[in-house]
Write a protein that holds these residues in place. Structure first.
Motif, mmCIF file in Angstrom:
data_model
loop_
_atom_site.group_PDB
_atom_site.id
_atom_site.type_symbol
_atom_site.label_atom_id
_atom_site.label_comp_id
_atom_site.label_asym_id
_atom_site.label_seq_id
_atom_site.Cartn_x
_atom_site.Cartn_y
_atom_site.Cartn_z
ATOM 1 N N TRP A 120 0.765 -0.892 0.073
ATOM 2 C CA TRP A 120 0.000 0.180 -0.202
ATOM 3 C C TRP A 120 1.049 1.338 -0.084
ATOM 4 O O TRP A 120 1.907 1.240 0.327
ATOM 5 C CB TRP A 120 -0.981 -0.053 1.173
ATOM 6 N N ILE A 121 0.373 2.404 -0.334
ATOM 7 C CA ILE A 121 0.865 3.658 -0.260
ATOM 8 C C ILE A 121 -0.237 4.554 0.300
ATOM 9 O O ILE A 121 -1.244 4.129 0.357
ATOM 10 C CB ILE A 121 1.296 4.234 -1.633
ATOM 11 N N TYR A 122 0.004 5.659 0.714
ATOM 12 C CA TYR A 122 -0.859 6.633 1.020
ATOM 13 C C TYR A 122 -1.316 7.284 -0.013
ATOM 14 O O TYR A 122 -0.729 7.510 -1.222
ATOM 15 C CB TYR A 122 -0.282 7.999 1.828
ATOM 16 N N ASP A 123 -2.759 7.556 -0.182
ATOM 17 C CA ASP A 123 -3.253 8.307 -1.311
ATOM 18 C C ASP A 123 -2.368 9.450 -1.566
ATOM 19 O O ASP A 123 -1.847 10.138 -0.750
ATOM 20 C CB ASP A 123 -4.630 8.727 -0.829
ATOM 21 N N ILE A 124 -2.367 9.650 -2.890
ATOM 22 C CA ILE A 124 -1.216 10.753 -3.422
ATOM 23 C C ILE A 124 -1.789 12.039 -3.057
ATOM 24 O O ILE A 124 -0.899 12.913 -2.554
ATOM 25 C CB ILE A 124 -1.070 10.392 -4.864
ATOM 26 N N GLU A 125 -3.035 12.372 -2.788
ATOM 27 C CA GLU A 125 -3.408 13.540 -2.376
ATOM 28 C C GLU A 125 -3.244 13.601 -0.825
ATOM 29 O O GLU A 125 -3.715 14.911 -0.510
ATOM 30 C CB GLU A 125 -4.958 13.705 -3.050
ATOM 31 N N PHE A 126 -2.513 12.930 -0.330
ATOM 32 C CA PHE A 126 -1.990 12.986 1.067
ATOM 33 C C PHE A 126 -0.707 13.846 1.106
ATOM 34 O O PHE A 126 -0.112 14.205 2.129
ATOM 35 C CB PHE A 126 -2.115 12.092 1.895
ATOM 36 N N PHE A 302 4.551 11.092 4.785
ATOM 37 C CA PHE A 302 3.701 10.234 3.897
ATOM 38 C C PHE A 302 4.300 9.976 2.471
ATOM 39 O O PHE A 302 4.463 8.904 1.934
ATOM 40 C CB PHE A 302 2.279 10.961 3.624
ATOM 41 N N ALA A 303 4.764 11.321 2.134
ATOM 42 C CA ALA A 303 5.748 11.127 0.624
ATOM 43 C C ALA A 303 6.792 10.069 0.755
ATOM 44 O O ALA A 303 6.986 9.379 -0.261
ATOM 45 C CB ALA A 303 5.868 12.381 0.391
ATOM 46 N N ARG A 304 7.589 10.222 1.867
ATOM 47 C CA ARG A 304 8.657 9.636 1.735
ATOM 48 C C ARG A 304 8.383 8.006 1.758
ATOM 49 O O ARG A 304 8.941 7.307 1.179
ATOM 50 C CB ARG A 304 9.512 9.893 3.324
ATOM 51 N N GLN A 305 7.373 7.631 2.758
ATOM 52 C CA GLN A 305 6.931 6.192 2.722
ATOM 53 C C GLN A 305 6.320 5.603 1.426
ATOM 54 O O GLN A 305 6.753 4.607 0.908
ATOM 55 C CB GLN A 305 5.846 6.040 3.955
ATOM 56 N N SER A 306 5.524 6.594 0.761
ATOM 57 C CA SER A 306 4.842 6.371 -0.358
ATOM 58 C C SER A 306 6.052 6.037 -1.582
ATOM 59 O O SER A 306 5.689 5.231 -2.295
ATOM 60 C CB SER A 306 3.826 7.253 -0.679
ATOM 61 N N GLU A 307 6.959 7.005 -1.543
ATOM 62 C CA GLU A 307 7.763 6.969 -2.737
ATOM 63 C C GLU A 307 8.498 5.597 -2.560
ATOM 64 O O GLU A 307 8.802 4.968 -3.715
ATOM 65 C CB GLU A 307 8.604 8.088 -2.687
ATOM 66 N N ALA A 308 8.948 5.365 -1.460
ATOM 67 C CA ALA A 308 9.908 4.046 -1.266
ATOM 68 C C ALA A 308 9.209 2.955 -1.407
ATOM 69 O O ALA A 308 9.691 2.159 -2.276
ATOM 70 C CB ALA A 308 10.121 3.794 0.103
ATOM 71 N N ARG A 309 7.549 2.812 -0.993
ATOM 72 C CA ARG A 309 6.944 1.572 -1.718
ATOM 73 C C ARG A 309 6.726 1.687 -3.106
ATOM 74 O O ARG A 309 6.801 0.722 -3.762
ATOM 75 C CB ARG A 309 5.648 1.577 -0.868
ATOM 76 N N LEU A 310 6.372 2.963 -3.749
ATOM 77 C CA LEU A 310 6.206 2.730 -5.301
ATOM 78 C C LEU A 310 7.595 2.475 -6.131
ATOM 79 O O LEU A 310 7.413 1.615 -6.946
ATOM 80 C CB LEU A 310 5.812 4.236 -5.665
ATOM 81 N N ARG A 311 8.534 2.935 -5.737
ATOM 82 C CA ARG A 311 9.996 2.386 -6.178
ATOM 83 C C ARG A 311 10.098 1.051 -6.147
ATOM 84 O O ARG A 311 10.669 0.297 -6.978
ATOM 85 C CB ARG A 311 11.116 3.037 -5.475
ATOM 86 N N GLU A 312 9.843 0.401 -4.901
ATOM 87 C CA GLU A 312 9.973 -1.033 -4.715
ATOM 88 C C GLU A 312 9.090 -1.784 -5.593
ATOM 89 O O GLU A 312 9.474 -2.721 -6.279
ATOM 90 C CB GLU A 312 9.641 -1.449 -3.184
ATOM 91 N N ALA A 313 7.805 -1.406 -5.807
ATOM 92 C CA ALA A 313 6.904 -1.943 -6.628
ATOM 93 C C ALA A 313 7.117 -1.994 -7.862
ATOM 94 O O ALA A 313 7.023 -2.957 -8.573
ATOM 95 C CB ALA A 313 5.244 -1.412 -6.287
#
Length: 325
Positions: A120-126, A302-313
């Protein structure tokens, strides 16, 4: 490479954020099938069959495909046969390492989503607003005169899914609310609710019945003391308006027991919970304060965690942080 079947609702904001973050660009069917670069579907729900087909064809040659589930709640809890079939297919796709389905809600908020998604990631609008946009909202907020009425805003398309009927009726029937608050609705009013909008205006509410530009939307947030996110179950998947409010440190009004309420509680987002019958009672009490700096810190995390998860995915190289001298 990004694929989105439409350019409505939150997709333009998603595109801008992902273009800024990864240098991503939109593609069509042919581009997805031949591209060596990873492909990200912006909304699996709008092109489910295409997502499955593309995932399988690309997986055969070892190419990464990922997709975002923007409305996971109904998919993972409904007993309708369509949802059961989709759940089974997405669960089966998890066996392919090259397929990475993600939700836009933490599994701590919706644990059942782990059955169909790898992560999962945080909704991009977060977390999509730039520093310049944060600064613009802060500047507009400072221009507000002390002693003004509190402002409660309902943003986006004004419809049943956004609880526009409850929003307007609560304002119209409670003189105490009208004394303490200014209610503002910004966004196109659904045809079925034109009468609600007329009654709302007659009672002193403000309804801006048209599509709102990005700049106007930020202005509405700047004017807000609390943002309406008290949506009925049919609209419980919507988190974009809530996310922008969280980024800006603005409290939100959510329906008690809803997915949005659980999200606020888990992530410590400033909020007020109310039932449909208890809106006036809850708004008569103290509100959580606005805190712009807290919102910025939250958005950064939120951005830091989401970017890391997107890069991994997507199988992209993680960003490296330069070592301190």
């Amino acid at each position: 490479m990004l694929y989105g079947a439409t350019q409505t609702e939150r997709r333009p904001a998603y595109l801008r954020a992902l273009e800024r973050l990864f240098g991503a660009r939109r593609t069509g069917l042919c581009g997805m099938l031949v591209s060596r670069a990873p492909v990200l579907f912006l909304m699996i729900e709008e092109a489910f069959v295409l997502y499955v087909v593309v995932c399988l064809l690309r997986a055969v040659v070892g190419r990464r495909t990922s997709g975002l589930l923007l409305r996971p709640l109904q998919l993972v809890v409904s007993n309708r046969w369509q949802c059961r079939i989709k759940r089974a297919i997405l669960h089966w796709l998890k066996r392919f390492e090259a397929v990475q389905t993600l939700t836009i809600l933490p599994f701590t908020v919706l644990p059942a989503a782990a059955f169909v998604a790898r992560g999962w990631i945080y909704d991009i609008e977060f977390w999509d607003l730039t520093d310049a946009q944060h600064d613009a909202v802060d500047l507009l907020r400072r221009e507000r005169r002390p002693g003004d009425q509190l402002v409660l805003t309902s943003l986006g398309r004004q419809s049943a899914r956004k609880g526009f009927d409850l929003f307007t009726e609560a304002y119209g029937r409670c003189a105490g609310l009208r004394d303490r608050f200014r209610f503002i609705a910004c966004g196109r009013v659904a045809p079925a609710f034109v009468g609600h909008a007329a009654s709302f205006r007659a009672a002193g509410g403000v309804a801006v019945d048209r599509v709102i530009s990005d700049a106007e939307l930020l202005g509405a947030y700047a004017a807000s003391d609390i943002v309406w996110c008290l949506y009925p179950p049919a609209g419980d998947h919507a988190t974009g308006i809530l996310g922008r409010a969280a980024q800006l440190g603005i409290p939100v009004l959510v329906r008690e027991g809803s997915l949005a309420h659980r999200l606020c509680a888990v992530e410590n987002i400033p909020h007020a919970g109310a039932t449909a019958e208890g809106v006036a009672r809850r708004l008569a009490g103290p509100l959580p304060p606005r805190d712009a700096m807290r919102g910025r810190r939250m958005a950064h995390d939120f951005a830091r965690q989401s970017e890391a998860r997107l890069r991994e995915a997507l199988g992209l190289v993680a960003k490296t942080v330069p070592a301190e001298a």
